[in-house]
Design an enzyme around this catalytic site. Structure first.
Site, PDB file in Angstrom:
ATOM      1  N   HIS A 183       0.830  -1.210   0.000  1.00  0.00           N
ATOM      2  CA  HIS A 183       0.000   0.000   0.000  1.00  0.00           C
ATOM      3  C   HIS A 183       0.858   1.250   0.000  1.00  0.00           C
ATOM      4  O   HIS A 183       0.343   2.361   0.012  1.00  0.00           O
ATOM      5  CB  HIS A 183      -0.942   0.010   1.212  1.00  0.00           C
ATOM      6  CG  HIS A 183      -0.237  -0.167   2.518  1.00  0.00           C
ATOM      7  ND1 HIS A 183       0.344   0.887   3.181  1.00  0.00           N
ATOM      8  CD2 HIS A 183       0.040  -1.273   3.244  1.00  0.00           C
ATOM      9  CE1 HIS A 183       0.929   0.419   4.273  1.00  0.00           C
ATOM     10  NE2 HIS A 183       0.761  -0.883   4.329  1.00  0.00           N
TER      11      HIS A 183
ATOM     12  N   HIS B 228       7.921   6.560   4.754  1.00  0.00           N
ATOM     13  CA  HIS B 228       7.137   6.063   3.622  1.00  0.00           C
ATOM     14  C   HIS B 228       6.404   7.237   2.982  1.00  0.00           C
ATOM     15  O   HIS B 228       6.402   8.344   3.520  1.00  0.00           O
ATOM     16  CB  HIS B 228       6.150   4.981   4.093  1.00  0.00           C
ATOM     17  CG  HIS B 228       5.175   5.515   5.085  1.00  0.00           C
ATOM     18  ND1 HIS B 228       5.377   5.457   6.433  1.00  0.00           N
ATOM     19  CD2 HIS B 228       3.993   6.180   4.932  1.00  0.00           C
ATOM     20  CE1 HIS B 228       4.380   6.035   7.060  1.00  0.00           C
ATOM     21  NE2 HIS B 228       3.524   6.495   6.170  1.00  0.00           N
TER      22      HIS B 228
ATOM     23  N   HIS C 151       3.003   8.883   0.603  1.00  0.00           N
ATOM     24  CA  HIS C 151       1.618   8.868   0.136  1.00  0.00           C
ATOM     25  C   HIS C 151       1.570   9.762  -1.098  1.00  0.00           C
ATOM     26  O   HIS C 151       2.200  10.819  -1.122  1.00  0.00           O
ATOM     27  CB  HIS C 151       0.681   9.419   1.212  1.00  0.00           C
ATOM     28  CG  HIS C 151       0.712   8.619   2.485  1.00  0.00           C
ATOM     29  ND1 HIS C 151      -0.165   7.593   2.743  1.00  0.00           N
ATOM     30  CD2 HIS C 151       1.539   8.678   3.560  1.00  0.00           C
ATOM     31  CE1 HIS C 151       0.101   7.061   3.929  1.00  0.00           C
ATOM     32  NE2 HIS C 151       1.135   7.708   4.453  1.00  0.00           N
TER      33      HIS C 151
ATOM     34  N   HIS D 118       6.239  10.586   5.348  1.00  0.00           N
ATOM     35  CA  HIS D 118       6.075  10.433   6.797  1.00  0.00           C
ATOM     36  C   HIS D 118       7.320   9.795   7.393  1.00  0.00           C
ATOM     37  O   HIS D 118       7.646   8.661   7.058  1.00  0.00           O
ATOM     38  CB  HIS D 118       4.860   9.548   7.105  1.00  0.00           C
ATOM     39  CG  HIS D 118       3.563  10.204   6.784  1.00  0.00           C
ATOM     40  ND1 HIS D 118       2.413   9.510   6.508  1.00  0.00           N
ATOM     41  CD2 HIS D 118       3.242  11.528   6.735  1.00  0.00           C
ATOM     42  CE1 HIS D 118       1.427  10.375   6.280  1.00  0.00           C
ATOM     43  NE2 HIS D 118       1.905  11.605   6.401  1.00  0.00           N
TER      44      HIS D 118
ATOM     45  N   THR E  18      -2.514   6.792   9.592  1.00  0.00           N
ATOM     46  CA  THR E  18      -3.474   7.043   8.510  1.00  0.00           C
ATOM     47  C   THR E  18      -3.802   5.771   7.744  1.00  0.00           C
ATOM     48  O   THR E  18      -4.495   5.823   6.729  1.00  0.00           O
ATOM     49  CB  THR E  18      -2.944   8.110   7.532  1.00  0.00           C
ATOM     50  OG1 THR E  18      -1.776   7.586   6.892  1.00  0.00           O
ATOM     51  CG2 THR E  18      -2.603   9.398   8.250  1.00  0.00           C
TER      52      THR E  18
END
Ligand code: GRE
Ligand code: ZN
Length: 259
Positions: A66, A95, A97, A120, A201
């Protein structure tokens, strides 16, 4: 392989709380960080970043289905103090997003504006000894987030990482990339930031995160961001986006620090 959760459809964000109850909690992330609804705090001391400029022995990049996650192998684990944190928080992983196109993809919005990407840097409170123990406490994690704006030129600091992505197109693949300091993933000026208490999140959405989002931005080109969207998820589909929708603030205090 059918994942328990995803960013689209039947297992999308609206359904996460059926399996992960915390995802329906009252202190969830991300949120819209609106300066005109914040309280100014000019007593907070600046952050001190320890070992962030040191070159690690190696960096491992992993497709986690993900997102894409980086871990740093180094003798002196980076840690952060100051910035209103109660004590030292040790770096664990970072990581990213991102979004379907350059109009959105950041998880946090700033003054109702979304950015194409957000990184993050996840830290756990040293006194809790391990990440798995730390997530049992409301102040167990400190995440330092930075959003990206699009630059015309490639950001050369991201070149090594993006080359590595070609070797981790499928979930659970890992590759070692040439070392770079953790400070590459912080904006040059870290004095201005937003602070609130929130959550992971992603499921299980544990409400254990002291959030910092820097007001300064990192840079990435459109060509560079496209590499993230090429990664494959657990269903063998392109990871076109992995940004959770905005969550209600529910009267949480949001602080703005500029000194
Ligand atoms: C995430 O998976 O996106 C995440 C973590 C830990 C802290 C914050 C966060 O795994 O957004
Ligand atoms: Zn994240």
């Amino acid at each position: 392989h059918v994942p328990e959760w995803s960013y689209e459809g039947e297992n999308g964000p609206d359904h996460w709380s059926m399996i992960y109850p915390s995802c329906g909690g009252q202190s969830q992330s991300p949120i819209d960080l609106k300066e005109n609804e914040m309280q100014q705090d000019d007593t907070m001391e600046p952050f001190v970043f320890h070992h962030y400029n040191e070159l690690p022995d190696s960096i491992t990049v992993e497709n986690v289905g993900h997102s894409v996650k980086l871990t740093f192998q180094m003798t002196n684990t980076p840690y952060v103090t100051g910035g209103g944190l109660a004590s030292a928080y040790k770096f664990m992983q970072l990581h990213f997003h991102w979004g379907i196109d350059d109009n959105d993809g950041s998880e946090h919005h700033i003054n109702s504006h979304s950015y194409p990407c957000e990184v993050h840097l996840v830290h756990f409170r040293e006194r809790y000894e391990t990440p798995s123990k730390a997530i049992l406490y409301g102040d167990g994690l400190a995440v330092l987030g930075s959003v990206f704006t699009i630059s015309k030129e490639d950001n050369p600091q991201l070149a090594g990482l993006l080359a590595g992505l070609l070797n981790v197109l499928k979930p659970n693949e890992q590759v070692t990339i040439s070392p770079m300091p953790l400070s590459y993933f912080l904006p040059y000026d870290t004095l201005g930031f937003y602070r609130y208490k929130g959550s992971l999140t992603t499921p299980p959405c544990s409400e254990v995160v002291i959030w910092t989002v820097f007001s300064n931005k990192l840079k990435i080109s459109d060509e560079q961001i496209r590499w993230f969207r090429e990664l494959e998820d657990f269903e063998g589909k392109a990871m076109q986006h992995n940004d959770r929708p905005l969550q209600p603030i529910n009267n949480r205090p949001i602080m703005m620090v500029t000194t």
